[in-house]
Design a protein around this motif. Structure first.
Motif, PDB file in Angstrom:
ATOM      1  N   PRO A   1      -8.174  -7.520  -5.189  1.00  0.00           N
ATOM      2  CA  PRO A   1      -6.756  -7.973  -5.349  1.00  0.00           C
ATOM      3  C   PRO A   1      -6.149  -8.325  -4.188  1.00  0.00           C
ATOM      4  CG  PRO A   1      -6.759  -5.593  -5.055  1.00  0.00           C
ATOM      5  CD  PRO A   1      -8.233  -5.789  -5.064  1.00  0.00           C
ATOM      6  N   ILE A   2      -5.259  -9.311  -4.125  1.00  0.00           N
ATOM      7  CA  ILE A   2      -4.476  -9.703  -3.309  1.00  0.00           C
ATOM      8  C   ILE A   2      -2.977  -9.075  -3.349  1.00  0.00           C
ATOM      9  CG2 ILE A   2      -3.497 -11.767  -2.225  1.00  0.00           C
ATOM     10  CD1 ILE A   2      -5.588 -13.583  -3.287  1.00  0.00           C
ATOM     11  N   ALA A   3      -2.680  -8.531  -2.086  1.00  0.00           N
ATOM     12  CA  ALA A   3      -1.269  -7.505  -2.142  1.00  0.00           C
ATOM     13  C   ALA A   3      -0.431  -7.964  -1.006  1.00  0.00           C
ATOM     14  CB  ALA A   3      -1.700  -6.090  -1.826  1.00  0.00           C
ATOM     15  N   LEU A   4       0.570  -8.286  -1.444  1.00  0.00           N
ATOM     16  CA  LEU A   4       1.744  -8.754  -0.576  1.00  0.00           C
ATOM     17  C   LEU A   4       2.790  -7.580  -0.544  1.00  0.00           C
ATOM     18  CD1 LEU A   4       2.898 -10.948   1.577  1.00  0.00           C
ATOM     19  CD2 LEU A   4       4.211 -11.850  -0.619  1.00  0.00           C
ATOM     20  N   THR A   5       3.229  -7.045   0.702  1.00  0.00           N
ATOM     21  CA  THR A   5       3.985  -5.991   0.918  1.00  0.00           C
ATOM     22  C   THR A   5       4.993  -6.227   1.656  1.00  0.00           C
ATOM     23  OG1 THR A   5       2.013  -4.374   0.698  1.00  0.00           O
ATOM     24  CG2 THR A   5       4.320  -3.528   1.340  1.00  0.00           C
ATOM     25  N   PHE A   6       6.304  -6.089   1.277  1.00  0.00           N
ATOM     26  CA  PHE A   6       7.583  -6.558   1.822  1.00  0.00           C
ATOM     27  C   PHE A   6       8.231  -5.243   2.488  1.00  0.00           C
ATOM     28  CE2 PHE A   6       7.042  -9.527  -1.721  1.00  0.00           C
ATOM     29  CZ  PHE A   6       7.443 -10.610  -1.086  1.00  0.00           C
ATOM     30  N   THR A   7       8.850  -5.555   3.734  1.00  0.00           N
ATOM     31  CA  THR A   7       9.614  -4.426   4.370  1.00  0.00           C
ATOM     32  C   THR A   7      10.736  -3.878   3.897  1.00  0.00           C
ATOM     33  OG1 THR A   7      10.593  -6.195   5.736  1.00  0.00           O
ATOM     34  CG2 THR A   7       8.460  -5.231   6.463  1.00  0.00           C
ATOM     35  N   SER A   8      11.139  -4.554   2.784  1.00  0.00           N
ATOM     36  CA  SER A   8      12.453  -4.069   2.263  1.00  0.00           C
ATOM     37  C   SER A   8      12.528  -4.626   0.676  1.00  0.00           C
ATOM     38  CB  SER A   8      13.649  -4.496   2.950  1.00  0.00           C
ATOM     39  OG  SER A   8      13.841  -5.624   3.029  1.00  0.00           O
ATOM     40  N   LYS A   9      13.485  -4.200   0.005  1.00  0.00           N
ATOM     41  CA  LYS A   9      13.670  -4.395  -1.509  1.00  0.00           C
ATOM     42  C   LYS A   9      13.708  -5.759  -1.939  1.00  0.00           C
ATOM     43  CE  LYS A   9      15.982  -2.882  -5.395  1.00  0.00           C
ATOM     44  NZ  LYS A   9      17.119  -1.924  -6.071  1.00  0.00           N
ATOM     45  N   VAL A  10      13.156  -6.222  -2.804  1.00  0.00           N
ATOM     46  CA  VAL A  10      13.283  -7.757  -3.356  1.00  0.00           C
ATOM     47  C   VAL A  10      14.027  -7.726  -4.397  1.00  0.00           C
ATOM     48  CG1 VAL A  10      12.213  -9.790  -3.989  1.00  0.00           C
ATOM     49  CG2 VAL A  10      11.267  -8.800  -1.737  1.00  0.00           C
ATOM     50  N   THR A  11      15.131  -8.221  -4.622  1.00  0.00           N
ATOM     51  CA  THR A  11      15.938  -7.967  -5.912  1.00  0.00           C
ATOM     52  C   THR A  11      15.848  -9.481  -6.712  1.00  0.00           C
ATOM     53  OG1 THR A  11      17.967  -8.736  -4.790  1.00  0.00           O
ATOM     54  CG2 THR A  11      17.659  -6.472  -5.102  1.00  0.00           C
ATOM     55  N   ASP A  12      15.699 -10.537  -5.999  1.00  0.00           N
ATOM     56  CA  ASP A  12      15.494 -11.848  -6.547  1.00  0.00           C
ATOM     57  C   ASP A  12      13.768 -12.179  -6.773  1.00  0.00           C
ATOM     58  OD1 ASP A  12      15.089 -14.299  -7.850  1.00  0.00           O
ATOM     59  OD2 ASP A  12      16.915 -15.292  -6.791  1.00  0.00           O
TER      60      ASP A  12
ATOM     61  N   GLY B   1      -5.430 -16.751 -12.530  1.00  0.00           N
ATOM     62  CA  GLY B   1      -5.110 -15.614 -12.084  1.00  0.00           C
ATOM     63  C   GLY B   1      -3.552 -15.397 -12.075  1.00  0.00           C
ATOM     64  N   SER B   2      -2.748 -14.140 -11.790  1.00  0.00           N
ATOM     65  CA  SER B   2      -1.548 -14.063 -12.035  1.00  0.00           C
ATOM     66  C   SER B   2      -0.948 -13.029 -10.951  1.00  0.00           C
ATOM     67  CB  SER B   2      -1.052 -13.577 -13.340  1.00  0.00           C
ATOM     68  OG  SER B   2       0.141 -13.407 -13.506  1.00  0.00           O
ATOM     69  N   TRP B   3       0.190 -13.200 -10.424  1.00  0.00           N
ATOM     70  CA  TRP B   3       0.997 -12.443  -9.812  1.00  0.00           C
ATOM     71  C   TRP B   3       1.623 -11.255 -10.491  1.00  0.00           C
ATOM     72  CZ3 TRP B   3       0.829 -12.165  -4.709  1.00  0.00           C
ATOM     73  CH2 TRP B   3       0.128 -13.319  -3.824  1.00  0.00           C
ATOM     74  N   ALA B   4       1.762 -10.180 -10.046  1.00  0.00           N
ATOM     75  CA  ALA B   4       2.428  -9.142 -10.793  1.00  0.00           C
ATOM     76  C   ALA B   4       3.070  -8.239 -10.052  1.00  0.00           C
ATOM     77  CB  ALA B   4       1.596  -8.180 -11.665  1.00  0.00           C
ATOM     78  N   TRP B   5       4.214  -7.851 -10.305  1.00  0.00           N
ATOM     79  CA  TRP B   5       5.063  -6.891  -9.325  1.00  0.00           C
ATOM     80  C   TRP B   5       4.919  -5.348  -9.688  1.00  0.00           C
ATOM     81  CZ3 TRP B   5       8.198  -8.399  -5.213  1.00  0.00           C
ATOM     82  CH2 TRP B   5       8.484  -9.974  -5.123  1.00  0.00           C
ATOM     83  N   LEU B   6       4.500  -4.643  -8.805  1.00  0.00           N
ATOM     84  CA  LEU B   6       4.032  -3.168  -9.043  1.00  0.00           C
ATOM     85  C   LEU B   6       5.073  -2.253  -8.623  1.00  0.00           C
ATOM     86  CD1 LEU B   6       0.325  -3.082  -7.883  1.00  0.00           C
ATOM     87  CD2 LEU B   6       1.237  -3.685  -9.975  1.00  0.00           C
ATOM     88  N   SER B   7       5.983  -2.854  -7.706  1.00  0.00           N
ATOM     89  CA  SER B   7       7.151  -2.305  -7.312  1.00  0.00           C
ATOM     90  C   SER B   7       8.404  -3.257  -6.759  1.00  0.00           C
ATOM     91  CB  SER B   7       7.033  -1.230  -6.386  1.00  0.00           C
ATOM     92  OG  SER B   7       6.843  -1.915  -4.981  1.00  0.00           O
ATOM     93  N   ASP B   8       9.257  -2.770  -6.311  1.00  0.00           N
ATOM     94  CA  ASP B   8      10.211  -3.558  -5.789  1.00  0.00           C
ATOM     95  C   ASP B   8      10.022  -4.182  -4.392  1.00  0.00           C
ATOM     96  OD1 ASP B   8      12.206  -3.536  -7.846  1.00  0.00           O
ATOM     97  OD2 ASP B   8      13.185  -1.776  -6.999  1.00  0.00           O
ATOM     98  N   THR B   9       8.776  -3.608  -3.635  1.00  0.00           N
ATOM     99  CA  THR B   9       8.429  -4.090  -2.426  1.00  0.00           C
ATOM    100  C   THR B   9       6.992  -4.704  -2.252  1.00  0.00           C
ATOM    101  OG1 THR B   9       7.899  -1.894  -1.786  1.00  0.00           O
ATOM    102  CG2 THR B   9       9.899  -2.658  -1.251  1.00  0.00           C
ATOM    103  N   GLU B  10       6.442  -4.745  -3.618  1.00  0.00           N
ATOM    104  CA  GLU B  10       4.886  -4.839  -3.545  1.00  0.00           C
ATOM    105  C   GLU B  10       4.497  -6.058  -4.660  1.00  0.00           C
ATOM    106  OE1 GLU B  10       0.678  -2.934  -2.843  1.00  0.00           O
ATOM    107  OE2 GLU B  10       2.462  -1.651  -3.011  1.00  0.00           O
ATOM    108  N   VAL B  11       3.841  -6.937  -4.506  1.00  0.00           N
ATOM    109  CA  VAL B  11       3.232  -7.920  -5.741  1.00  0.00           C
ATOM    110  C   VAL B  11       1.767  -8.102  -5.174  1.00  0.00           C
ATOM    111  CG1 VAL B  11       4.264  -9.820  -4.298  1.00  0.00           C
ATOM    112  CG2 VAL B  11       4.109 -10.120  -6.885  1.00  0.00           C
ATOM    113  N   HIS B  12       1.267  -8.143  -6.378  1.00  0.00           N
ATOM    114  CA  HIS B  12      -0.270  -8.375  -6.212  1.00  0.00           C
ATOM    115  C   HIS B  12      -0.756  -9.620  -7.013  1.00  0.00           C
ATOM    116  CE1 HIS B  12      -1.862  -3.915  -5.058  1.00  0.00           C
ATOM    117  NE2 HIS B  12      -0.762  -4.491  -4.663  1.00  0.00           N
TER     118      HIS B  12
END
Length: 388
Positions: free
Chosen positions: A152-163, A181-192
């Motif tokens: 999987p490709i994981a992109l992790t942000f340093t703070s919460k993403v609301t938009d 393939g598709s992106w999926a948000w696993l939390s407010d700071t991580e999308v795979h």
């Protein structure tokens, strides 16, 4: 006499969004000239519009001219430095080719000549937003690396993403051959991002997170872009069945190994090996195992391959060789003889799938960062912010 664009737009008008503006200069021409061809003054469309405030620098910056050609365009910052840009071959569009800065004022200057042969000036300023905070992103994949077919490709942000929709629109994955393939948000700071099916071997992948200048909600903007290009290697799939106490290694469709294994103790839900598609996360020549709940700490094991974040590894353990292929006695790991563990360890890539069947407990999303394959494709795609 033609009117300047700044006058036509009205410099007193301000906006906080990247609106465009259109202005025409000069009187309305008569229909047709001596050759019977219509003529018109040049008309500018400018993004961002003159007078714009709080422009997000991740938005396109361009000037387009109708009924004429651009003669000159310059966009300069408060220090007089020009922003790099490119003029289209037909001289109808100029586009910035470098990002703007945060909290800066920029000034348009230039002119265009209409089909009526008259020059029309462009002038006026706008300003970019000063973010309340900036968020960075980091990828789990690296340039020039090789990964397994389930990576999987994981992109992790340093703070919460609301938009999340705005952030996701800034992300792209390009593959050769083309891979669904598709992106999926696993939390407010991580999308795979994961493919619908396993990658084809030798697929070339480029992931780009063009998040600089992108508004992500609540005054948060992207700090900088991140990207990586990598390759998917050979196909290697581990197939393990807890009821047979065996583990097969399938490489490029051919079985290359069949090892005796001791899986987690079936009678204890806290020790049983979970069924489901695991993904190799990392590997370690030696690894220190601790589980105070079951009375052991700092037990060093050789050739350890992590396959989840719930404590499951494939590793060597001489002390359980007597049970391997006969009984399940481990604390959730797949125990091999040290010799077999070394052979498997040497063959492993991060991203290799490990498919376990037969146990009483199912792998779930709570079991780790690479639990992407625990979701059905329908459920995975519903977790995209662009599909909600």
């Amino acid at each position: 006499m033609g009117l300047g664009v700044a006058a036509a737009l009205g410099l007193s008008a301000c906006t906080s969004s990247p609106d465009t503006s259109t202005a025409a200069a000069g009187p309305t021409p008569a229909a047709g000239d001596s050759a019977g061809q219509a003529t018109a003054p040049a008309s500018f469309t400018v993004q961002p519009a003159v007078g714009t405030k709080d422009f997000a620098p991740g938005e396109p910056v361009r000037v387009t001219v109708a009924s004429g050609e651009i003669q000159s365009i310059a966009l300069t910052n408060a220090d007089g430095k020009q922003v790099a840009g490119e003029l289209s071959a037909d001289k109808h569009t100029w586009s910035a080719t470098e990002p703007l800065g945060y909290g800066k004022t920029y000034t348009w200057t230039g002119s265009a000549t209409g089909t009526d042969g008259k020059p029309v000036p462009l002038s006026g300023s706008f300003s970019t937003v000063t973010p309340k905070r900036q968020v960075s992103g980091s990828l789990n994949v690296g340039d020039g690396q090789t990964y397994g077919i389930a990576m999987p490709i994981a992109l992790t942000f340093t703070s919460k993403v609301t938009d999340k929709a705005a952030a996701e629109r800034a992300l792209s994955v390009e593959t050769t051959p083309k891979t669904e393939g598709s992106w999926a948000w696993l939390s407010d700071t991580e999308v795979h991002w994961r493919p619908k099916e396993y990658f084809q071997p030798n697929t070339k992948v480029t992931v780009t997170a063009a998040i600089y200048g992108v508004k992500m909600g609540d005054g948060t903007y992207g700090r900088q872009d991140v990207d990586a290009s990598f390759t998917i290697g050979r196909s290697q799939i581990v197939k393990g069945d807890t009821t047979t106490h065996r583990m097969q290694v399938i490489r490029d469709g051919q079985q290359i190994a069949d090892y005796p294994v001791s899986y987690g103790l079936d009678s204890d839900p806290g020790r049983v090996t979970h069924s489901g598609i695991h993904v190799v996360m990392s590997k370690h020549a030696t690894y220190s195992m601790s589980n105070p709940r079951y009375g052991y700490t700092d037990v060093n094991v050789p050739w350890a391959v992590r396959i989840s974040n719930n404590g499951e590894f494939i590793h060597g353990l001489a002390a359980s060789v007597w049970a391997q292929g006969k009984k399940n006695i481990s604390h959730g790991c797949l125990n091999l003889s040290p010799a077999n563990a070394k052979i498997y360890y040497d063959s492993v890539l991060p991203g290799d799938p490990v498919e376990i069947t037969g146990s009483t407990q199912q792998l779930s999303a709570k079991d780790g960062d690479y639990a992407d394959w625990t979701y059905s494709w329908a459920d995975w795609t519903r977790m995209s912010a662009l599909n909600s």
